[in-house]
Design an enzyme around this catalytic site. Structure first.
Site, PDB file in Angstrom:
ATOM      1  N   ASP A   1      52.987  47.728  48.595  1.00 31.54           N
ATOM      2  CA  ASP A   1      52.527  46.497  47.957  1.00 31.54           C
ATOM      3  C   ASP A   1      51.740  45.682  48.984  1.00 31.54           C
ATOM      4  O   ASP A   1      52.297  45.263  50.011  1.00 31.54           O
ATOM      5  CB  ASP A   1      53.763  45.725  47.485  1.00 31.54           C
ATOM      6  CG  ASP A   1      53.434  44.398  46.842  1.00 31.54           C
ATOM      7  OD1 ASP A   1      52.257  43.977  46.854  1.00 31.54           O
ATOM      8  OD2 ASP A   1      54.381  43.769  46.339  1.00 31.54           O
ATOM      9  N   ILE A   2      50.468  45.433  48.720  1.00 31.49           N
ATOM     10  CA  ILE A   2      49.602  44.761  49.703  1.00 31.49           C
ATOM     11  C   ILE A   2      50.037  43.317  49.959  1.00 31.49           C
ATOM     12  O   ILE A   2      49.755  42.766  51.022  1.00 31.49           O
ATOM     13  CB  ILE A   2      48.122  44.839  49.260  1.00 31.49           C
ATOM     14  CG1 ILE A   2      47.188  44.627  50.452  1.00 31.49           C
ATOM     15  CG2 ILE A   2      47.818  43.856  48.135  1.00 31.49           C
ATOM     16  CD1 ILE A   2      45.749  44.988  50.179  1.00 31.49           C
TER      17      ILE A   2
ATOM     18  N   ASN B   1      37.743  39.326  40.075  1.00 31.76           N
ATOM     19  CA  ASN B   1      36.639  39.380  39.105  1.00 31.76           C
ATOM     20  C   ASN B   1      35.605  38.310  39.491  1.00 31.76           C
ATOM     21  O   ASN B   1      35.878  37.448  40.324  1.00 31.76           O
ATOM     22  CB  ASN B   1      37.153  39.184  37.677  1.00 31.76           C
ATOM     23  CG  ASN B   1      37.952  37.900  37.528  1.00 31.76           C
ATOM     24  OD1 ASN B   1      37.405  36.805  37.661  1.00 31.76           O
ATOM     25  ND2 ASN B   1      39.251  38.034  37.294  1.00 31.76           N
TER      26      ASN B   1
ATOM     27  N   GLY C   1      46.897  43.334  37.601  1.00 29.31           N
ATOM     28  CA  GLY C   1      46.777  44.226  38.750  1.00 29.31           C
ATOM     29  C   GLY C   1      47.065  43.526  40.067  1.00 29.31           C
ATOM     30  O   GLY C   1      47.895  42.619  40.154  1.00 29.31           O
ATOM     31  N   VAL C   2      46.339  43.940  41.094  1.00 32.19           N
ATOM     32  CA  VAL C   2      46.592  43.404  42.432  1.00 32.19           C
ATOM     33  C   VAL C   2      46.217  41.919  42.497  1.00 32.19           C
ATOM     34  O   VAL C   2      46.844  41.139  43.228  1.00 32.19           O
ATOM     35  CB  VAL C   2      45.873  44.266  43.505  1.00 32.19           C
ATOM     36  CG1 VAL C   2      44.375  44.113  43.474  1.00 32.19           C
ATOM     37  CG2 VAL C   2      46.417  43.973  44.889  1.00 32.19           C
ATOM     38  N   ASP C   3      45.242  41.510  41.727  1.00 34.48           N
ATOM     39  CA  ASP C   3      44.816  40.102  41.675  1.00 34.48           C
ATOM     40  C   ASP C   3      45.995  39.223  41.232  1.00 34.48           C
ATOM     41  O   ASP C   3      46.325  38.207  41.885  1.00 34.48           O
ATOM     42  CB  ASP C   3      43.645  40.001  40.677  1.00 34.48           C
ATOM     43  CG  ASP C   3      42.863  38.712  40.758  1.00 34.48           C
ATOM     44  OD1 ASP C   3      43.227  37.839  41.572  1.00 34.48           O
ATOM     45  OD2 ASP C   3      41.889  38.565  39.998  1.00 34.48           O
TER      46      ASP C   3
ATOM     47  N   SER D   1      38.568  48.550  42.414  1.00 37.89           N
ATOM     48  CA  SER D   1      37.985  49.134  41.182  1.00 37.89           C
ATOM     49  C   SER D   1      38.766  50.322  40.625  1.00 37.89           C
ATOM     50  O   SER D   1      38.367  50.874  39.593  1.00 37.89           O
ATOM     51  CB  SER D   1      36.506  49.551  41.371  1.00 37.89           C
ATOM     52  OG  SER D   1      35.671  48.426  41.463  1.00 37.89           O
TER      53      SER D   1
ATOM     54  N   GLY E   1      41.753  50.472  39.300  1.00 37.73           N
ATOM     55  CA  GLY E   1      42.718  50.185  38.237  1.00 37.73           C
ATOM     56  C   GLY E   1      41.972  49.838  36.965  1.00 37.73           C
ATOM     57  O   GLY E   1      41.324  50.698  36.345  1.00 37.73           O
TER      58      GLY E   1
ATOM     59  N   TYR F   1      39.225  48.415  36.414  1.00 38.34           N
ATOM     60  CA  TYR F   1      37.778  48.647  36.428  1.00 38.34           C
ATOM     61  C   TYR F   1      37.407  50.133  36.340  1.00 38.34           C
ATOM     62  O   TYR F   1      36.220  50.461  36.244  1.00 38.34           O
ATOM     63  CB  TYR F   1      37.127  47.973  37.635  1.00 38.34           C
ATOM     64  CG  TYR F   1      36.920  46.471  37.460  1.00 38.34           C
ATOM     65  CD1 TYR F   1      37.315  45.802  36.297  1.00 38.34           C
ATOM     66  CD2 TYR F   1      36.323  45.704  38.453  1.00 38.34           C
ATOM     67  CE1 TYR F   1      37.122  44.430  36.140  1.00 38.34           C
ATOM     68  CE2 TYR F   1      36.116  44.334  38.297  1.00 38.34           C
ATOM     69  CZ  TYR F   1      36.524  43.700  37.142  1.00 38.34           C
ATOM     70  OH  TYR F   1      36.318  42.337  36.989  1.00 38.34           O
TER      71      TYR F   1
HETATM   72  N1  AR6 Z   1      49.401  46.190  46.086  1.00 38.04           N
HETATM   73  C1  AR6 Z   1      48.466  47.148  46.289  1.00 38.04           C
HETATM   74  N2  AR6 Z   1      47.753  47.713  45.283  1.00 38.04           N
HETATM   75  C2  AR6 Z   1      48.027  47.277  44.024  1.00 38.04           C
HETATM   76  C3  AR6 Z   1      48.973  46.285  43.734  1.00 38.04           C
HETATM   77  C4  AR6 Z   1      49.691  45.729  44.833  1.00 38.04           C
HETATM   78  N3  AR6 Z   1      50.616  44.781  44.666  1.00 38.04           N
HETATM   79  N4  AR6 Z   1      49.010  46.103  42.379  1.00 38.04           N
HETATM   80  C5  AR6 Z   1      48.105  46.958  41.850  1.00 38.04           C
HETATM   81  N5  AR6 Z   1      47.517  47.679  42.831  1.00 38.04           N
HETATM   82  P1  AR6 Z   1      43.283  46.577  39.818  1.00 38.04           P
HETATM   83  P2  AR6 Z   1      40.316  46.645  39.727  1.00 38.04           P
HETATM   84  C6  AR6 Z   1      46.494  48.743  42.749  1.00 38.04           C
HETATM   85  O1  AR6 Z   1      43.346  46.836  38.360  1.00 38.04           O
HETATM   86  O2  AR6 Z   1      40.335  48.013  39.151  1.00 38.04           O
HETATM   87  C7  AR6 Z   1      42.099  42.178  37.617  1.00 38.04           C
HETATM   88  O3  AR6 Z   1      42.485  41.690  36.381  1.00 38.04           O
HETATM   89  C8  AR6 Z   1      46.303  49.435  41.432  1.00 38.04           C
HETATM   90  O4  AR6 Z   1      47.325  50.409  41.211  1.00 38.04           O
HETATM   91  O5  AR6 Z   1      44.174  45.550  40.394  1.00 38.04           O
HETATM   92  O6  AR6 Z   1      39.362  46.343  40.846  1.00 38.04           O
HETATM   93  C9  AR6 Z   1      40.952  41.390  38.258  1.00 38.04           C
HETATM   94  O7  AR6 Z   1      41.029  40.022  37.927  1.00 38.04           O
HETATM   95  C10 AR6 Z   1      44.937  50.072  41.652  1.00 38.04           C
HETATM   96  O8  AR6 Z   1      45.079  51.301  42.381  1.00 38.04           O
HETATM   97  O9  AR6 Z   1      41.769  46.160  40.285  1.00 38.04           O
HETATM   98  C11 AR6 Z   1      39.739  42.043  37.665  1.00 38.04           C
HETATM   99  O10 AR6 Z   1      39.431  41.518  36.394  1.00 38.04           O
HETATM  100  C12 AR6 Z   1      44.210  49.070  42.557  1.00 38.04           C
HETATM  101  O11 AR6 Z   1      45.239  48.182  43.034  1.00 38.04           O
HETATM  102  C13 AR6 Z   1      40.150  43.495  37.540  1.00 38.04           C
HETATM  103  O12 AR6 Z   1      41.572  43.484  37.438  1.00 38.04           O
HETATM  104  C14 AR6 Z   1      43.146  48.245  41.880  1.00 38.04           C
HETATM  105  O13 AR6 Z   1      43.528  47.981  40.534  1.00 38.04           O
HETATM  106  C15 AR6 Z   1      39.783  44.295  38.758  1.00 38.04           C
HETATM  107  O14 AR6 Z   1      40.039  45.655  38.523  1.00 38.04           O
END
Ligand code: AR6
Length: 176
Positions: A16-17, A30, A38-40, A123, A125, A127
């Site tokens: 977990d970052i 975004n 997601g991570v955001d 990107s 997850g 995206y």
């Molecule tokens: N620590 C590390 N990685 C994580 C964590 C965490 N706690 N949680 C999820 N991931 P995503 P995107 C991973 O969807 O594709 C948001 O709504 C996850 O498993 O977070 O760039 C934003 O506001 C995946 O491998 O980001 C944007 O609208 C990676 O992080 C949109 O999602 C990225 O997944 C961005 O989409």
């Protein structure tokens, strides 16, 4: 897995970052810096409202660019918010934009004098970027930066799930 490129160590980690103790962690945000899933979502929950307050003042961030805020309650002092491309088949400039998201985050960290930074799989997850291609681009961008710049001593790629970790490991082995 870990490899050294000039003054910079690049390593892969699972987890977990939001728990990272690097100077900065990178958020996969975004363009509106509006928060999300997601991570955001995880970063805003763990870091508290000070991060969103700064995001609102900044107002937004174009795809491929990066901005910096406080880390709030996080161990990391800063959050660098970058926006990866939404994957639309690969012919819409996605590769260049994803590389830029990494490079511009690193440039911003270096400008601030930071020595360590942790990235999620931008990107990969919501995206929808194919993970093998995204991992290759992510690692290649960081290796190129490390070969040309000395300020950042540690770049960690923190992968949340085992599948993503395994793919990053496969792509890293090809590049080292
Ligand atoms: N620590 C590390 N990685 C994580 C964590 C965490 N706690 N949680 C999820 N991931 P995503 P995107 C991973 O969807 O594709 C948001 O709504 C996850 O498993 O977070 O760039 C934003 O506001 C995946 O491998 O980001 C944007 O609208 C990676 O992080 C949109 O999602 C990225 O997944 C961005 O989409």
């Amino acid at each position: 897995m870990k490899a050294q490129f000039n003054a910079t160590s690049i390593e892969l980690a699972a987890g977990d970052i939001t728990l990272e103790t690097t100077d900065a962690i990178v958020n996969a945000a975004n363009e509106h810096l509006a928060g999300g899933a997601g991570v955001d979502g995880a970063i805003h929950r763990a870091g508290g409202p000070a991060i969103m307050a700064e995001c609102r003042k900044i107002g937004g961030c174009p795809t491929g660019q990066a901005v910096i805020t406080t880390g709030g309650w996080l161990a990391a002092r800063y959050v660098i918010h970058t926006v990866g491309p939404i994957y639309k088949g690969g012919a819409k400039g996605e590769a260049g934009l994803l590389s830029s998201a990494y490079t511009n985050s690193l440039k911003l960290a270096a400008t601030k004098g930071l020595q360590s930074i942790a990235f999620p799989a931008i990107s990969c997850g919501i995206y929808g970027y194919p993970v093998h291609e995204a991992a290759h681009l992510a690692l290649a961008a960081c290796i190129e930066f490390a070969r040309k710049n000395n300020g950042i001593k540690l770049i960690r790629h923190v992968l949340f799930d085992q599948r993503t970790f395994n793919i990053f490991e496969q792509e890293f082995k090809k590049l080292v």
